[in-house]
Design a protein around this motif. Structure first.
Motif: not given
Length: 336
Positions: A144, A146-147, A151, A162, A166, A219
């Motif tokens: 989460s 890292s994403w 984004t 993004g 999620e 996220g």
């Protein structure tokens, strides 16, 4: 003469100006949280006891019928030894006091069918579920964060991608996701064993099954706060001073966004057992989930109550840990 000259040198304050000690306020807050936690545990224990007491039918009869695999009427002579052994013939308040006293000593009772200690049976399985839950929450945080870093606040198409992914991961059911991962990585690619067992090699796929949906929730919880933090003046001034973009996004903007994720993690760890019930059965892995399913099939009410009580205790401990992490991540949350 000036009007102010006639005033006394020191006016008595209408209210006390004493400022309470921050340390004392924190202690009071801690004691209040502790009282709430103990009250919640007491209510849980009481409800579990009442649930056993209000079961339809005689408890000794239920035990004998399930143990012998038949449903027949029992004579008082058959029920007397069972009632005496487990205390079913005593008044309810004596059973309640005995139940509370045993819990305070770490005794959750005896599983009627297996004639084994509930504490011992849970102790044999809780390690496997703990490993699974901890690895799942670590993987979920890695995915989460890292994403979100990759984004949030980026180009329009990437910023839209993004939250879309999620939402996709957050809506994946454990059973369906576990079967898909099992078919791909265990059957087709043969990277992991089909039957996970208790080994480390069989731990990653069940943990990934729990981590992916949770990473979607984390996220979603952090993205809005993170995008708001990117627009704060201190972040903009840091960029104006020429600070590297990666340092700006991690050091200056990430901390406030972690607070919603921490809140959600406390809830998630307390509810991962429900996911483990499915995942541990899909991957044939031992743990509290498999133990709970077996207890339901055998109508081991004492064992079911023990698992529920352990989950409640874990939830209370995680609530305290979440409050502490608030102060570590953001000192403003530590103020009384």
């Amino acid at each position: 003469m000036s009007t102010f000259a006639s005033l006394p040198a020191q006016l008595p304050p209408p209210y006390s100006t004493a400022i309470p000690s921050p340390g004392l306020a924190r202690v009071k807050k801690l004691l209040s949280r502790l009282a709430q936690a103990l009250a919640m545990l007491w209510v849980t224990v009481t409800l579990l006891f009442l649930a056993q007491m209000i079961l339809p039918g005689d408890r000794a009869t239920i035990y004998l019928n399930v143990y012998e695999g038949q449903s027949v009427a029992r004579t008082p002579e058959e029920l007397a030894p069972i009632n005496q052994e487990f205390g079913f013939d005593r008044p309810w308040w004596q059973q309640y006091a005995s139940y509370l006293g045993g819990l305070l000593q770490g005794d959750m009772g005896i599983a009627l069918q297996s004639r084994r200690s509930v504490t011992e049976m849970i102790g044999e399985q809780i390690g496997a579920t703990t490993e699974l839950a901890l690895l799942a929450i670590v993987l979920a945080w890695v995915f989460s964060v890292s994403w979100v870093l990759a984004t949030a606040g980026r180009r329009r198409w990437l910023a839209r991608l993004g939250p879309a992914l999620e939402s996709l991961f957050a809506g994946m059911p454990y059973y369906w996701l576990g079967l898909i991962l099992l078919l791909v990585f265990a059957v087709e690619l043969d990277w992991v064993p089909v039957v996970s067992g208790s080994g480390l090699s069989g731990l990653w796929l069940p943990a990934l099954t729990l981590a992916l949906p949770l990473s979607g929730f984390l996220g979603q919880a952090m993205r809005t706060e993170y995008e708001r933090a990117l627009r704060q003046p201190h972040v903009l001034s840091s960029r104006a001073r020429g600070t590297a973009e990666l340092r700006v996004r991690i050091v200056h903007a990430l901390r406030p966004a972690l607070i919603p994720g921490i809140t959600l993690s406390g809830w998630a760890l307390g509810t991962l057992v429900s996911g483990a019930v499915i995942v541990e059965n899909v991957f044939s892995r031992p743990g509290l989930g498999a133990l709970l399913v077996s207890a339901v099939e055998l109508k081991e009410f004492e064992l079911i109550s023990g698992v529920i009580l352990i989950v409640s205790l874990v939830y209370v401990l995680l609530t305290f840990a979440t409050d502490w992490l608030y102060g570590v991540v953001d000192r403003r949350c530590a103020r009384p």
